[in-house]
Write a protein that holds these residues in place. Structure first.
Motif, PDB file in Angstrom:
ATOM      1  N   SER A 218       0.788  -1.240   0.033  1.00  0.00           N
ATOM      2  CA  SER A 218       0.282   0.303  -0.250  1.00  0.00           C
ATOM      3  C   SER A 218       1.144   1.395  -0.098  1.00  0.00           C
ATOM      4  CB  SER A 218      -0.867  -0.274   1.528  1.00  0.00           C
ATOM      5  OG  SER A 218      -1.391  -1.207   1.038  1.00  0.00           O
TER       6      SER A 218
ATOM      7  N   CYS B 251       2.238   4.771   1.294  1.00  0.00           N
ATOM      8  CA  CYS B 251       2.348   5.221   2.542  1.00  0.00           C
ATOM      9  C   CYS B 251       3.215   6.650   2.657  1.00  0.00           C
ATOM     10  CB  CYS B 251       2.961   3.987   3.552  1.00  0.00           C
ATOM     11  SG  CYS B 251       1.646   2.630   3.924  1.00  0.00           S
TER      12      CYS B 251
ATOM     13  N   TRP C 174       2.031   7.461   7.512  1.00  0.00           N
ATOM     14  CA  TRP C 174      -0.205   7.431   6.905  1.00  0.00           C
ATOM     15  C   TRP C 174      -0.267   6.812   5.931  1.00  0.00           C
ATOM     16  CZ3 TRP C 174      -2.422  11.987   9.262  1.00  0.00           C
ATOM     17  CH2 TRP C 174      -1.856  12.859   9.700  1.00  0.00           C
ATOM     18  N   THR C 175      -1.411   6.081   6.196  1.00  0.00           N
ATOM     19  CA  THR C 175      -1.373   5.087   4.634  1.00  0.00           C
ATOM     20  C   THR C 175      -3.786   5.037   4.580  1.00  0.00           C
ATOM     21  OG1 THR C 175      -1.421   3.237   3.515  1.00  0.00           O
ATOM     22  CG2 THR C 175      -2.024   3.246   5.807  1.00  0.00           C
ATOM     23  N   LYS C 176      -3.725   4.718   3.217  1.00  0.00           N
ATOM     24  CA  LYS C 176      -5.775   4.834   3.455  1.00  0.00           C
ATOM     25  C   LYS C 176      -5.912   3.424   4.293  1.00  0.00           C
ATOM     26  CE  LYS C 176      -5.974   7.500  -0.117  1.00  0.00           C
ATOM     27  NZ  LYS C 176      -6.454   8.125  -1.561  1.00  0.00           N
ATOM     28  N   LYS C 177      -6.791   3.117   4.552  1.00  0.00           N
ATOM     29  CA  LYS C 177      -7.490   2.055   5.910  1.00  0.00           C
ATOM     30  C   LYS C 177      -8.569   1.556   5.394  1.00  0.00           C
ATOM     31  CE  LYS C 177      -7.194   2.204  10.501  1.00  0.00           C
ATOM     32  NZ  LYS C 177      -7.479   2.297  11.196  1.00  0.00           N
ATOM     33  N   ASP C 178      -9.330   2.352   4.664  1.00  0.00           N
ATOM     34  CA  ASP C 178     -10.305   1.582   4.263  1.00  0.00           C
ATOM     35  C   ASP C 178     -11.006   2.412   2.552  1.00  0.00           C
ATOM     36  OD1 ASP C 178     -10.810   1.178   7.092  1.00  0.00           O
ATOM     37  OD2 ASP C 178     -10.925   3.249   7.284  1.00  0.00           O
TER      38      ASP C 178
ATOM     39  N   ASN D 244     -10.433   6.214  -2.155  1.00  0.00           N
ATOM     40  CA  ASN D 244     -11.370   7.316  -1.771  1.00  0.00           C
ATOM     41  C   ASN D 244     -11.192   7.967  -0.172  1.00  0.00           C
ATOM     42  OD1 ASN D 244     -11.584   7.590  -4.627  1.00  0.00           O
ATOM     43  ND2 ASN D 244     -13.515   6.533  -4.277  1.00  0.00           N
ATOM     44  N   LYS D 245     -10.279   7.016   0.143  1.00  0.00           N
ATOM     45  CA  LYS D 245     -10.211   7.837   1.926  1.00  0.00           C
ATOM     46  C   LYS D 245      -9.441   8.694   2.090  1.00  0.00           C
ATOM     47  CE  LYS D 245     -14.477   5.370   3.399  1.00  0.00           C
ATOM     48  NZ  LYS D 245     -15.636   5.997   3.768  1.00  0.00           N
ATOM     49  N   PRO D 246      -9.145   9.352   3.181  1.00  0.00           N
ATOM     50  CA  PRO D 246      -7.981  10.432   3.179  1.00  0.00           C
ATOM     51  C   PRO D 246      -6.981   9.324   4.225  1.00  0.00           C
ATOM     52  CG  PRO D 246      -9.710  11.220   5.046  1.00  0.00           C
ATOM     53  CD  PRO D 246     -10.711  10.048   3.811  1.00  0.00           C
ATOM     54  N   PHE D 247      -5.847   9.913   4.123  1.00  0.00           N
ATOM     55  CA  PHE D 247      -4.928   9.351   4.451  1.00  0.00           C
ATOM     56  C   PHE D 247      -4.944   9.769   5.911  1.00  0.00           C
ATOM     57  CE2 PHE D 247      -3.019   9.581   0.137  1.00  0.00           C
ATOM     58  CZ  PHE D 247      -2.397   8.374   0.000  1.00  0.00           C
ATOM     59  N   THR D 248      -4.477   8.446   7.383  1.00  0.00           N
ATOM     60  CA  THR D 248      -4.478   8.737   8.260  1.00  0.00           C
ATOM     61  C   THR D 248      -3.320   7.949   8.770  1.00  0.00           C
ATOM     62  OG1 THR D 248      -5.587   6.169   7.773  1.00  0.00           O
ATOM     63  CG2 THR D 248      -6.982   8.291   8.394  1.00  0.00           C
TER      64      THR D 248
END
Length: 253
Positions: free
Chosen positions: A146, A148, A164-168, A171-175
């Protein structure tokens, strides 16, 4: 310049001549990326970007070499983005090459992530939050296949790296999924499958650097007995493949 693509699984390599490489200078440079086209053919491709910085906006010449045709072709000439500097070490994930850039606009700088789709041979851009766009030390990376971002900063004497990466979904923001805090100077090299973090760390006596393993659950750090100089370590994920099985050993011009 010659680039060698080597597949250790089958112990086979192919040498490719990279034409018209620009030596790194204040006037321009060349960036090379590699990946596999995500289609039924799974064609390996090399991407070369020549950046000319003599005039603003910077102009790019983008060429692609597909191993199946063994021919370099120009796919873009112009200024696709505002004047920006491409960072080294592009990241390949699922048919797309990602590259960190720093863009200057009205005396302000921002981090941008440019993407190049190997199948469509087109550029794109990854949306970043204001925090990541303004992060002083940001690195693009791949964790568990993924995309990051590694955000480095200091809290007093403690070196901190936020992952930081997209978990869901795309189209989701990086968390932020990890916050690695260790005493002393360190660089994150990669992740084990069990979530442990592999670091390059300065030793206690300031005599060099060593590979250490950090456990996020407990904060414990253990050495692997691998020592060396700063910037002398790297760690990447790999996948066993039969890529290059039917390729000849000849040099591709």
């Amino acid at each position: 310049m010659i680039v060698v693509i080597w597949n250790p699984s089958i112990r086979k390599s192919v040498s490719i001549v990279i034409p018209n490489v620009l030596p790194y200078s204040r006037y321009g440079y060349t960036l090379i990326g590699f990946g596999v086209c995500p289609d039924d053919t799974s064609h390996p491709k090399l991407v070369k970007i020549n950046v000319n910085k003599i005039k603003i906006p910077y102009t790019w010449v983008v060429e692609v070499c597909t191993l199946s045709t063994r021919v370099w072709k120009t796919v873009y000439m112009g200024a696709p983005f505002k004047s920006c500097d491409l960072m080294w070490d592009p990241v390949y994930i699922d048919g797309i090459i990602y590259c960190h850039t720093v863009r200057f606009d009205e005396r302000l700088w921002s981090n941008y992530i440019i993407s190049f789709d190997l199948k469509r041979e087109k550029f794109g851009e990854v949306s970043l939050s204001e925090r990541l766009a303004r992060a002083y030390d940001l690195v693009v990376a791949k964790v568990n296949e993924s995309l990051c971002f590694l955000e480095y900063y200091n809290e007093g004497e403690t070196s901190v790296c936020g992952v930081w990466t997209k978990k869901d979904g795309i189209n989701k923001p990086f968390t932020k999924i990890y916050t690695v805090k260790v005493e002393g100077k360190s660089v994150l090299l990669g992740f084990r499958n069990n979530g442990e973090v592999v670091l390059e760390m300065e030793d206690d006596n300031d005599k060099g650097y060593a590979v250490e393993v950090y456990k996020p659950s407990s904060g414990d750090i253990n050495g692997d007995g691998i020592n060396g100089k700063y910037g002398g370590f790297s760690a990447v994920s790999y996948m066993e493949t039969l890529l290059l099985l039917h390729e000849s050993y000849s040099i591709i011009h």
